[in-house]
Design a protein around this motif. Structure first.
Motif, PDB file in Angstrom:
ATOM      1  N   VAL A  22       0.799  -1.179  -0.054  1.00 25.29           N
ATOM      2  CA  VAL A  22       0.034  -0.044  -0.114  1.00 25.29           C
ATOM      3  C   VAL A  22       0.912   1.392  -0.053  1.00 25.29           C
ATOM      4  O   VAL A  22       0.590   2.341  -0.697  1.00 25.29           O
ATOM      5  N   ALA A  23       2.186   1.269   0.834  1.00 26.79           N
ATOM      6  CA  ALA A  23       2.903   2.642   0.818  1.00 26.79           C
ATOM      7  C   ALA A  23       3.448   2.521  -0.502  1.00 26.79           C
ATOM      8  O   ALA A  23       3.549   4.161  -1.000  1.00 26.79           O
ATOM      9  N   ALA A  24       3.831   1.567  -1.420  1.00 25.29           N
ATOM     10  CA  ALA A  24       4.146   1.726  -2.787  1.00 25.29           C
ATOM     11  C   ALA A  24       2.990   2.306  -3.568  1.00 25.29           C
ATOM     12  O   ALA A  24       3.496   3.171  -4.462  1.00 25.29           O
ATOM     13  N   ALA A 222      -2.100   3.533   8.585  1.00 17.03           N
ATOM     14  CA  ALA A 222      -3.374   4.633   8.611  1.00 17.03           C
ATOM     15  C   ALA A 222      -4.446   4.435   7.683  1.00 17.03           C
ATOM     16  O   ALA A 222      -5.480   4.224   7.822  1.00 17.03           O
ATOM     17  N   ASP A 223      -3.985   4.144   6.307  1.00 20.22           N
ATOM     18  CA  ASP A 223      -4.936   3.919   5.152  1.00 20.22           C
ATOM     19  C   ASP A 223      -5.496   2.642   5.335  1.00 20.22           C
ATOM     20  O   ASP A 223      -6.708   2.665   4.968  1.00 20.22           O
ATOM     21  N   ILE A 224      -4.934   1.566   5.371  1.00 21.95           N
ATOM     22  CA  ILE A 224      -5.346   0.074   5.513  1.00 21.95           C
ATOM     23  C   ILE A 224      -6.523   0.155   6.822  1.00 21.95           C
ATOM     24  O   ILE A 224      -7.430  -0.511   6.635  1.00 21.95           O
ATOM     25  N   ASN A 225      -6.102   0.503   7.915  1.00 23.41           N
ATOM     26  CA  ASN A 225      -6.902   0.492   9.131  1.00 23.41           C
ATOM     27  C   ASN A 225      -8.102   1.415   9.143  1.00 23.41           C
ATOM     28  O   ASN A 225      -9.504   1.181   9.439  1.00 23.41           O
ATOM     29  N   ALA A 226      -8.118   2.494   7.832  1.00 25.51           N
ATOM     30  CA  ALA A 226      -9.307   3.448   7.621  1.00 25.51           C
ATOM     31  C   ALA A 226     -10.327   2.613   6.678  1.00 25.51           C
ATOM     32  O   ALA A 226     -11.503   2.940   6.602  1.00 25.51           O
ATOM     33  N   ASP A 227      -9.870   1.780   5.926  1.00 26.84           N
ATOM     34  CA  ASP A 227     -10.640   1.009   4.923  1.00 26.84           C
ATOM     35  C   ASP A 227      -9.795  -0.335   4.387  1.00 26.84           C
ATOM     36  O   ASP A 227      -9.249  -0.346   3.167  1.00 26.84           O
ATOM     37  N   LYS A 228      -9.990  -1.304   5.096  1.00 31.43           N
ATOM     38  CA  LYS A 228      -9.250  -2.470   4.766  1.00 31.43           C
ATOM     39  C   LYS A 228      -9.750  -3.001   3.264  1.00 31.43           C
ATOM     40  O   LYS A 228      -9.171  -3.729   2.754  1.00 31.43           O
ATOM     41  N   ARG A 229     -11.124  -2.847   3.332  1.00 31.35           N
ATOM     42  CA  ARG A 229     -11.750  -3.769   2.251  1.00 31.35           C
ATOM     43  C   ARG A 229     -11.180  -3.108   0.805  1.00 31.35           C
ATOM     44  O   ARG A 229     -11.122  -3.896  -0.159  1.00 31.35           O
ATOM     45  N   LEU A 247     -13.060 -16.021  -4.121  1.00 30.02           N
ATOM     46  CA  LEU A 247     -13.554 -14.843  -3.055  1.00 30.02           C
ATOM     47  C   LEU A 247     -13.846 -13.618  -3.586  1.00 30.02           C
ATOM     48  O   LEU A 247     -13.158 -13.215  -4.515  1.00 30.02           O
ATOM     49  N   THR A 248     -14.393 -12.857  -2.796  1.00 28.97           N
ATOM     50  CA  THR A 248     -14.735 -11.660  -2.897  1.00 28.97           C
ATOM     51  C   THR A 248     -14.572 -10.659  -1.559  1.00 28.97           C
ATOM     52  O   THR A 248     -14.329 -11.401  -0.505  1.00 28.97           O
ATOM     53  N   PRO A 249     -14.361  -9.522  -1.645  1.00 23.88           N
ATOM     54  CA  PRO A 249     -14.082  -8.870  -0.544  1.00 23.88           C
ATOM     55  C   PRO A 249     -15.038  -9.271   0.749  1.00 23.88           C
ATOM     56  O   PRO A 249     -14.941  -8.952   1.889  1.00 23.88           O
ATOM     57  N   ASP A 250     -16.280  -9.290   0.356  1.00 22.83           N
ATOM     58  CA  ASP A 250     -17.422  -9.798   1.231  1.00 22.83           C
ATOM     59  C   ASP A 250     -17.379 -10.936   2.101  1.00 22.83           C
ATOM     60  O   ASP A 250     -17.748 -11.120   3.118  1.00 22.83           O
ATOM     61  N   ASP A 251     -16.228 -11.670   1.474  1.00 26.27           N
ATOM     62  CA  ASP A 251     -15.952 -13.183   2.234  1.00 26.27           C
ATOM     63  C   ASP A 251     -15.022 -12.805   3.433  1.00 26.27           C
ATOM     64  O   ASP A 251     -14.827 -13.923   4.159  1.00 26.27           O
ATOM     65  N   PHE A 252     -14.279 -11.767   3.754  1.00 27.16           N
ATOM     66  CA  PHE A 252     -13.403 -11.740   4.645  1.00 27.16           C
ATOM     67  C   PHE A 252     -13.993 -11.150   5.996  1.00 27.16           C
ATOM     68  O   PHE A 252     -15.027  -9.961   5.962  1.00 27.16           O
ATOM     69  N   HIS A 253     -13.771 -11.771   7.234  1.00 27.40           N
ATOM     70  CA  HIS A 253     -13.891 -11.099   8.423  1.00 27.40           C
ATOM     71  C   HIS A 253     -12.823 -10.111   8.741  1.00 27.40           C
ATOM     72  O   HIS A 253     -11.765 -10.391   9.125  1.00 27.40           O
ATOM     73  N   LEU A 254     -13.148  -8.643   8.594  1.00 30.06           N
ATOM     74  CA  LEU A 254     -12.284  -7.577   8.333  1.00 30.06           C
ATOM     75  C   LEU A 254     -11.355  -7.496  10.058  1.00 30.06           C
ATOM     76  O   LEU A 254     -10.213  -7.182   9.956  1.00 30.06           O
ATOM     77  N   PRO A 255     -11.931  -7.682  11.200  1.00 30.98           N
ATOM     78  CA  PRO A 255     -11.362  -7.521  12.219  1.00 30.98           C
ATOM     79  C   PRO A 255     -10.222  -8.734  12.545  1.00 30.98           C
ATOM     80  O   PRO A 255      -9.526  -8.616  13.354  1.00 30.98           O
ATOM     81  N   ARG A 256     -10.078  -9.840  11.677  1.00 31.07           N
ATOM     82  CA  ARG A 256      -8.886 -10.652  11.863  1.00 31.07           C
ATOM     83  C   ARG A 256      -7.832  -9.754  11.077  1.00 31.07           C
ATOM     84  O   ARG A 256      -6.552 -10.136  11.437  1.00 31.07           O
ATOM     85  N   LEU A 257      -7.714  -8.773  10.284  1.00 30.59           N
ATOM     86  CA  LEU A 257      -6.615  -8.131   9.862  1.00 30.59           C
ATOM     87  C   LEU A 257      -6.150  -7.128  10.599  1.00 30.59           C
ATOM     88  O   LEU A 257      -6.898  -6.045  10.846  1.00 30.59           O
ATOM     89  N   ARG A 258      -5.092  -7.114  11.111  1.00 34.70           N
ATOM     90  CA  ARG A 258      -4.673  -6.193  12.070  1.00 34.70           C
ATOM     91  C   ARG A 258      -3.176  -5.853  11.782  1.00 34.70           C
ATOM     92  O   ARG A 258      -2.323  -6.576  11.318  1.00 34.70           O
ATOM     93  N   TYR A 259      -3.043  -4.338  11.604  1.00 36.30           N
ATOM     94  CA  TYR A 259      -1.749  -3.782  11.303  1.00 36.30           C
ATOM     95  C   TYR A 259      -1.553  -2.771  12.332  1.00 36.30           C
ATOM     96  O   TYR A 259      -2.206  -1.896  12.672  1.00 36.30           O
TER      97      TYR A 259
END
Length: 303
Positions: A22-24, A222-229, A247-259
């Motif tokens: 994402v930084a790139a 900061a960007d990822i945590n604001a909009d992981k999808r 898979l689609t983005p709707d298949d993810f449980h977003l709280p699992r993704l932690r940065y």
């Protein structure tokens, strides 16, 4: 003057490298006069059949480009990076914590009898030796089973996934996006955890360049945590071709993704993890924090 930094970040390590990707994408590295080249890791040692002894599997096998000097730094689980810093022929050093707080789950086949941790006693559990799923699987189960009852077997992730579907393994240790895939295909979760990771760097890697990278990473987090999808396409695209379109983005449980923000790796953290690895025979004795970890200027390594 622009500095080039070469790192892993495509393929199966996309979930762990997401802040770098994402930084790139967002130009945050360019703002620090850094150009990042992403290199795909590869396997040095191919497993042609399940491996039952982790001591016969090279801890570095997925990260040969680093050992060959074609990668400057890369990230993986805390325990694996301690082991690889110890084993590195190049003299790798732990330079800091990885920003990805990884998730790992033991997943069993749909309708199988493996429904809670104790049911996995003496049953084969597919892991990738010396990677996070190997170590995390042991840590998840040691509170429920005795040491001899935990039967980890070495597979590549895709092979382990299929082994569970075919009934050859009781469960497989998976991170994202594999967890989302397994749940969509009806697998049942036995147990789940989050764990820390570390970054290994070349022995001559410039701490000032690392600090600049971390400034860019902080903005990306900061960007990822604001909009992981928005960034899930990196994870979805990292799955093997046979699962493309699954898979689609709707298949993810977003709280699992932690940065989290990059941070130094302390002596206390090292000593605790190293002692646990020694207890399980996962590393030799005699390694020291000062041998394996870069103590960066301006940080307190004691806590």
């Amino acid at each position: 003057m622009t500095t080039t930094v070469r790192t892993e970040g495509i393929g199966p390590s996309a979930v762990f490298a997401l802040p770098w990707l994402v930084a790139a994408e967002r130009g945050y590295f360019a703002a620090e006069d850094i150009e990042v080249e992403f290199v795909k890791n590869r396997a040095e040692q191919t497993l042609t059949e399940p491996a039952e002894d982790h001591q016969l599997v090279d801890s570095i096998r997925n990260h040969v480009p680093f050992e060959e000097g074609r990668v400057d730094l890369y990230r993986a689980c805390e325990w694996g990076q301690i082991r690889r810093a110890h084993d590195s022929r190049r003299g790798a050093k732990i330079i800091g914590k990885r920003s990805s707080i990884a998730v790992m789950a033991l997943m069993a086949a749909p309708g199988s009898p493996y429904t809670y941790p104790q049911t996995l006693a003496n049953a084969p559990i597919a892991v990738s030796f010396h990677n996070g799923n190997h170590y995390a699987a042991i840590q998840m189960l040691e509170g429920f089973l005795t040491g001899p009852e935990i039967k980890t077997v070495g597979y590549h992730t895709l092979d382990g996934y299929h082994a569970v579907k075919k009934g050859e393994a009781a469960a497989v240790a998976l991170s994202e996006p594999w967890i989302a895939l397994a749940e969509k295909q009806g697998f049942q979760k036995v147990i789940e955890t989050h764990y820390a990771g570390l970054e290994l760097a070349a022995p001559d890697f410039d701490p000032a360049v690392y600090a600049a990278c971390n400034r860019a990473i902080g903005r990306a987090i900061a960007d990822i945590n604001a909009d992981k999808r928005r960034y899930l396409h990196y994870l979805i695209d990292s799955l093997p071709e046979e699962f493309h379109g699954e898979l689609t983005p709707d298949d993810f449980h977003l709280p699992r993704l932690r940065y989290a923000e990059p941070a130094p790796y302390t002596r206390e953290e090292f000593e605790k993890s190293y002692a646990w690895m020694r207890q399980w025979g996962l590393i030799e004795s005699g390694a020291a924090y000062t041998d394996l970890v870069v103590e960066l200027p301006g940080t307190d390594a004691r806590k």
